[in-house]
Each structure stands twice: as C-alpha cells, then as structure tokens.
Design a protein around this motif. Structure first.
Motif, PDB file in Angstrom:
ATOM      1  N   ASP A  95       0.811  -1.221   0.000  1.00 52.67           N
ATOM      2  CA  ASP A  95       0.000   0.000   0.000  1.00 52.67           C
ATOM      3  C   ASP A  95       0.845   1.272   0.000  1.00 52.67           C
ATOM      4  O   ASP A  95       0.303   2.376  -0.050  1.00 52.67           O
ATOM      5  N   TRP A 118     -10.430  -2.843  -4.110  1.00 53.17           N
ATOM      6  CA  TRP A 118     -10.300  -2.980  -2.664  1.00 53.17           C
ATOM      7  C   TRP A 118     -11.616  -3.375  -1.980  1.00 53.17           C
ATOM      8  O   TRP A 118     -11.618  -3.728  -0.801  1.00 53.17           O
ATOM      9  N   VAL A 172       0.145  -0.457  -5.865  1.00 50.49           N
ATOM     10  CA  VAL A 172      -0.548  -0.899  -4.652  1.00 50.49           C
ATOM     11  C   VAL A 172      -1.434  -2.088  -4.965  1.00 50.49           C
ATOM     12  O   VAL A 172      -1.543  -3.034  -4.184  1.00 50.49           O
ATOM     13  N   ILE A 198      -3.929   4.990   6.252  1.00 51.55           N
ATOM     14  CA  ILE A 198      -4.760   3.835   5.938  1.00 51.55           C
ATOM     15  C   ILE A 198      -5.301   3.240   7.223  1.00 51.55           C
ATOM     16  O   ILE A 198      -4.756   3.448   8.311  1.00 51.55           O
TER      17      ILE A 198
END
Length: 537
Positions: A136, A386, A430, A289
């Motif tokens: 990430d 995601w 990512v 995050i």
C-alpha cells in the motif's frame, strides 16, 4: 490511413453500443452500422473484433507508474504471498544482485503477518541493509542493519506524520509507517535519470497491454524515499517516448504550508505546451490507511483507540485549497477515513467545479457526507479492487472499524444514486493495474479469479453487495469519467475524438457477471496506431 473496426460490438461510453467504427488519420470518423461505414470507408484496412468488444482506451485516474516500473526492476514481492515466499524471493534477488549495497523493492502484504507487522530479524539473513515498501506504500519493512545505518534507535522520536513500530522494550521492530519511512528510505541508492526513464517506459508498455492509454500520476514529487518524477515525464514528453495522455498530480509537501504554492505554479508552467503531459493537478494526502490506524476517523478505532492522523491541519486546509482553486489547479485528495473525507469535502466548499476536483480511495464515508459530492461538483475517484472480502479487510480492518462504520465502506451505489460523477483507477503498484479486474469487483464485490486472495475463505462472498455497480457504469468510469478528470480528448468513441481504442477478446457484457474477470485485452491503439497486440490475437 483509414481503418474499419468491425465484427463485434462497440461500447461508446456515451450511453450506448454500435456495430462498427471508422478511423481516419488517427481520429474517429464515424460510428454506426457496419454496412454503412464499409460503404463510406473507401480504401481501408480492417480490424476484425472476432466477436469481442471495442472500447475507448482506459484512463487510470490514480496510479504511480514510475514507482511501479522501478519496483518491477528491484526485489518485487507483489506476485508472491507469505513470509516463506517473501524470504525465498529476497534470497534469490540477493544472490543475483551481489553487487548491490542495499536490497530494496516492495510489494509485501500486511495480511501475511500476524497483526499486519513483519519484523526486522526476518530480514537479517540477507547480511545487507534491506528496505522493502509495503504494497500500500504506507509502510516499509527494514532490516536491523538498515536501522543501524539510519541511526534509528529506541530514543528516536516518531515524526509528526508517521510512526516507528517498536518492540516491548522500545527498540524499533522493523516497520516504519508513513513519514517514518524516510528515516531509512532516503538512505537507499538513488535511481539515475536513466533508471527512471526505463521505469516509465516499462510501465507504459505494461499499461498498454492492459488497454490503459492515459493516466493521472497521483504523486509527482519526492515522497516516502521516492525521487521527483517530473523531470522524467518532461523528458519523455519532449522526446516523444511518452505516448499515453498523462496528467501529473504535483505532490503537496505536508510538512510545509502555503509557501509552496508559488513553486507548484512554476512546476506546472514547466510542462505547458506539451502534447502528452500536463502538471495541472495537486495531490494532497490527508490521512493514511485503516490497517495501521493512520486513516482519520470520527470515532476511535475499536480495540486500540485513537482516531488516526490528519496530515494537513483542517483549519488551514480550506485556505490552501481555495488558493489552489483560484489559481486553476485541480485538487486530487487521498482520503481513506470518514474524517479525512469530510475534511476534504469541507475544503471544497465554495470552489469552482470547473476545476474538476476529486477525492480518491473513499474507503469510509459517513452517510450524511455522501450527497455532498454531487452538490459540490466533486468527483469520486474509485479504486474498486479494494471492495472485497480479503485477508486485509477481514483480519486487519473490520475488527478495528466496528459497526456501523464497517458498513460505510466503498459506497459506490449510494454515491451513484445521488448523481456523483465517477472516475476510477488502480493505485498500481498498490494493486493490480488491470481495469477489467477493477470492473469485475465493482460489479460483483468479490475477488476476481486468479487474484492473490482468490483462495481466501470469504473471497467469494460479496462485500456489501448493495453497493454494486452495473458494468456500463463501471466501464464508463474507467473511460469517459477518468478522461474527463484529465481533460483528455479521448475516453469516448464519437466522431472527432482521438482513436485511442481497446479490442477485448470477448464481450464482457455478454458474460455472466462472475466471469467478467476472464476478459483480456487483445489489441490497444493510440491515435489509431497499434501500440500493443497480444500474441495469437
């Protein structure tokens, strides 16, 4: 040169389908029935779609190609999973690169480790300093030797915009979050200009193979140990090696304030007049995050407390955004937590929608903020891949968000219902750069077959299925929506537009929804010129 695309269907991204497309001298000349266009074409070449689908070229609205290209040339862990696989990959890379002082690269997944945290001692077998960026890009895994060279000890304070993970006695454990990454990252060998040029060229080739003919580079500047990519883009655009249509989002240095705006204006001006590259956007990363608790939330995380980080003082953020807006910049936000999303929306109050501002990631949106996107004219920049059940979601996110916050994640359907404009991207490296995999998730809210998490126990269970999109909406986000964000003339198939086109090997609209992910790119065209053809197609 005249080319007739026929033998399948055409998704125009303007609200419908057609039978065929006629291209003259790199521009779409006509769209319509095959019989009519064949009669109009005169002498021409033919591209047989072989029952597949012709679409506009895809535009990725949030991506990091130069960094991805560099990582592909280093110790790349993105194609394997788990500590044993990582150590084997690192050992193999070290053996093949014995002349390298450092072992650096990235792509490891937090979910492969208990609590999401690897340890420095797991890297010490290499015998050299090791610096590996997490998939990430919000943390780095480093060896004991790397920490020693950087002088990072139990007495080293956490930076204001990051955190040093520590053992019980305070000794750094080997994970550096956010701004703490620079403590070691800036010591790693700097890529040369030739390295950066090669990384961009490699990334462009890979993206063309996925039908991506344009993008917005989401960080053009120095960040997390990475060097400024602006000179690389300027060189490629001036030499003609950059064929894609690209906008660079200039990095907002979160350690500074309004004093940097004059520099951003100068950086934008350095790209004026270039056909393939513009530096007209500014990227502000407002939080981190959820998995390392740096995403900015309204209420504390469950089990561990804390409400994350707002990297830019919300009281000053509105002032900065107002000035950028006045100067005609587009503002491109990173916002994961619901507080960061709200702070970004608050900063857009009173700005000009004509500047096409957008907020990326949007993992958690407090429901009362959902209608504000359309009201403010702010686009939602989706990273659909995601929005599934996978190890990182189920083990490192849901337990710490709790309800009702867990149910506020990736509310695509709610945003659509309120009239929000969509664009979409991958955030590569990512996650996978393939737009078709992202579309699969947007429609199904499940992991695509073949993904690293496809075998996870709940990977086939839809994640918040009420937030699914239909395929036309998802594909429009990756074509017309993202091209609009970039002010690109491409992104739709209609007369007068550049012939940036993609031939898919099958028509995903004719497939069961759960098979969308099986679709592959057969051919890619930029200005009517073929830039990619899959072997055998």
């Amino acid at each position: 040169m005249t080319t007739l695309f026929r033998g399948g269907r055409v998704f125009t991204a303007t609200g419908g389908f057609a039978e065929a497309v006629l291209v003259r001298d790199g521009v779409v000349a006509a769209v319509g029935a095959e019989r009519d266009l064949a009669r109009e074409a005169g002498p021409h070449e033919t591209v047989d779609l072989e029952g597949g689908l012709l679409t506009p070229g895809f535009t990725d609205a949030h991506i990091h190609p130069v960094q991805a290209g560099l990582e592909r040339s280093k110790c790349d862990l993105s194609e394997v999973y788990g500590l044993d696989a990582y150590r084997a990959k690192i050992s193999d890379y070290a053996a093949k690169n014995q002349d390298k002082e450092w072992i650096d690269g990235g792509g490891w997944d937090m979910s492969a480790f208990p609590g999401g945290l690897p340890h420095r001692t797991q890297l010490d077998f290499v015998g050299r300093p090791v610096y590996l960026i997490q998939r990430d890009h919000h943390a780095a895994w480093v060896s004991t030797r790397a920490l020693e060279l950087a002088g990072v000890t139990r007495d080293t304070p956490d930076p204001a915009d990051g955190r040093i993970e520590r053992d019980a006695d305070g000794t750094p454990s080997g994970v550096l979050h956010e701004g703490a990454m620079d403590l070691v990252g800036l010591l790693t060998p700097r890529p040369t200009a030739a390295d950066l040029d090669a990384a961009l060229a490699d990334a462009q080739r890979h993206l063309f193979s996925l039908g991506v003919t344009g993008w917005q580079d989401a960080i053009v500047g120095s960040y997390a140990g990475s060097d400024d990519q602006l000179p690389t883009y300027l060189s490629a655009a001036r030499s003609g090696t950059l064929r894609a249509r690209v906008v660079g989002a200039l990095w907002w240095d979160r350690t500074r304030g309004a004093d940097q705006i004059a520099e951003l204006v100068e950086r934008r001006a350095s790209a004026e007049g270039l056909e393939r590259f513009a530096a007209t956007s500014v990227k502000i990363m407002q939080d981190g995050i959820t998995e390392n608790f740096t995403a900015a939330t309204l209420e504390p995380y469950c089990l561990c407390g804390g409400t994350g980080l707002s990297y830019v003082d919300p009281g000053k953020l509105k002032e900065y955004v107002a000035e950028l807006d006045r100067l005609g910049f587009q503002v491109h936000f990173h916002a994961i937590g619901e507080r960061a999303v709200r702070e970004a929306l608050d900063s857009f109050e009173g700005t000009d929608p004509a500047n096409r501002h957008h907020i990326a990631h949007l993992q958690i949106i407090e429901p009362s903020d959902v209608p504000r996107f359309a009201r403010l004219g702010v686009a939602a920049n989706l990273q659909p891949l995601w929005a599934t059940h996978h190890a990182q979601m189920d083990e490192l996110t849901l337990p710490f968000l709790g309800e009702p916050r867990s149910s506020w994640q990736y509310p695509f359907a709610d945003l659509l219902a309120h009239g929000t404009r969509f664009c979409a991207g991958s955030d590569w490296p990512v996650s996978d750069a393939d737009p078709l995999q992202g579309m699969h998730v947007a429609v199904n809210r499940t992991e695509p077959g073949g993904s690293v998490h496809a075998g996870y126990p709940t990977a086939g269970t839809p994640f918040l299925p009420g937030q699914r999109l239909d395929l036309a909406t998802a594909m429009t986000a990756y074509t017309a929506g993202s091209a609009w964000i970039n002010r690109s003339p491409a992104g739709v198939i209609e007369p007068g537009r550049p012939a940036d086109l993609v031939v898919l090997d099958r028509d995903p609209f004719a497939l069961p929804a759960e098979e969308i992910w099986t679709t592959r790119v057969a051919r890619t065209f930029v200005d009517g010129e073929q830039v990619y053809r899959r072997a055998g197609s």
